[in-house]
Design an enzyme around this catalytic site. Sequence first.
Site, mmCIF file in Angstrom:
data_model
loop_
_atom_site.group_PDB
_atom_site.id
_atom_site.type_symbol
_atom_site.label_atom_id
_atom_site.label_comp_id
_atom_site.label_asym_id
_atom_site.label_seq_id
_atom_site.Cartn_x
_atom_site.Cartn_y
_atom_site.Cartn_z
ATOM 1 N N GLY A 188 3.519 -61.587 -16.356
ATOM 2 C CA GLY A 188 2.968 -60.083 -15.631
ATOM 3 C C GLY A 188 1.482 -60.500 -14.979
ATOM 4 O O GLY A 188 1.007 -61.411 -15.455
ATOM 5 N N TYR B 46 3.390 -49.437 -11.103
ATOM 6 C CA TYR B 46 3.339 -50.467 -12.231
ATOM 7 C C TYR B 46 4.724 -49.858 -12.880
ATOM 8 O O TYR B 46 5.481 -50.492 -13.376
ATOM 9 C CB TYR B 46 2.221 -50.125 -13.143
ATOM 10 C CG TYR B 46 2.181 -50.861 -14.378
ATOM 11 C CD1 TYR B 46 1.779 -52.115 -14.136
ATOM 12 C CD2 TYR B 46 2.647 -50.381 -15.538
ATOM 13 C CE1 TYR B 46 1.936 -53.075 -15.566
ATOM 14 C CE2 TYR B 46 2.449 -51.107 -16.656
ATOM 15 C CZ TYR B 46 2.370 -52.447 -16.740
ATOM 16 O OH TYR B 46 2.259 -53.325 -17.891
ATOM 17 N N LYS C 84 8.231 -51.773 -13.758
ATOM 18 C CA LYS C 84 8.791 -52.331 -15.117
ATOM 19 C C LYS C 84 10.122 -51.596 -15.193
ATOM 20 O O LYS C 84 11.084 -52.370 -15.888
ATOM 21 C CB LYS C 84 7.785 -51.557 -15.926
ATOM 22 C CG LYS C 84 6.398 -52.320 -15.833
ATOM 23 C CD LYS C 84 6.413 -53.828 -16.076
ATOM 24 C CE LYS C 84 4.954 -54.661 -16.405
ATOM 25 N NZ LYS C 84 5.389 -56.047 -16.731
ATOM 26 N N LEU D 31 -1.993 -52.863 -24.536
ATOM 27 C CA LEU D 31 -2.106 -54.242 -25.500
ATOM 28 C C LEU D 31 -3.768 -54.385 -25.755
ATOM 29 O O LEU D 31 -4.309 -54.415 -24.768
ATOM 30 C CB LEU D 31 -1.667 -55.143 -24.579
ATOM 31 C CG LEU D 31 -0.081 -54.963 -24.201
ATOM 32 C CD1 LEU D 31 0.146 -56.288 -23.421
ATOM 33 C CD2 LEU D 31 0.755 -55.288 -25.503
#
Length: 198
Positions: free
Chosen positions: A48, A98, A102, A125
């Site tokens: 990514g 985004y 995904k 994350l």
Amino acid sequence: GAPRACGSPSHVCQPVLPPQEQVVVDFERLSEHAAAFQGHDVGFCCLGTTRAKAGRAGFIRVDRDYVAQAAELARAGGCKHFILQSSQGANEHSYYLYLRVKGEVENLVQAVGFDRCTILRPAVLLCTRQESRPAEWIAQQFLSLVARVFPTAYSVPVETVARAMVASVLKPGGGKVEVLENKAIHELGKAVPQQGTE
């Protein structure tokens, strides 16, 4: 192979693994690297970038097109179980680029036809990055504090995601396609014994 006991009740010895080979591929000419995808039972994908770094077209190319092509090469090479790191909120119909990309790549990977496909949808994350992303750094500092009160709600350490990806291979399958949301990632990531422990 499976871990083997080594005589100590509080220690599990790990099997000796053969040397691992790292192959560098050119994603713009990925089909030329099909041999690198041959003979692997399991595939892990965390590929990514960001729109800020790659631009809109570059983000779509990396996060959707490269991933889908890598999945196809892996399947053609004999991969049975593909594990994809996606994102919380992934949805092909989302207004946000985004999340839409995904969602699209999740569908493309599922359509490849693996015997088993595991999709992880982590929240933010938590990690240390080499590149500077000031807004993300501020968000991570805030979420690190929030995580002390709500540990599985809004974020997840990258180490937990990695352990959950490995654990998904070791545990019985939850069907042909299994989607793990952030809370499940936390639970599965904690379940993997660390080297040198039971």
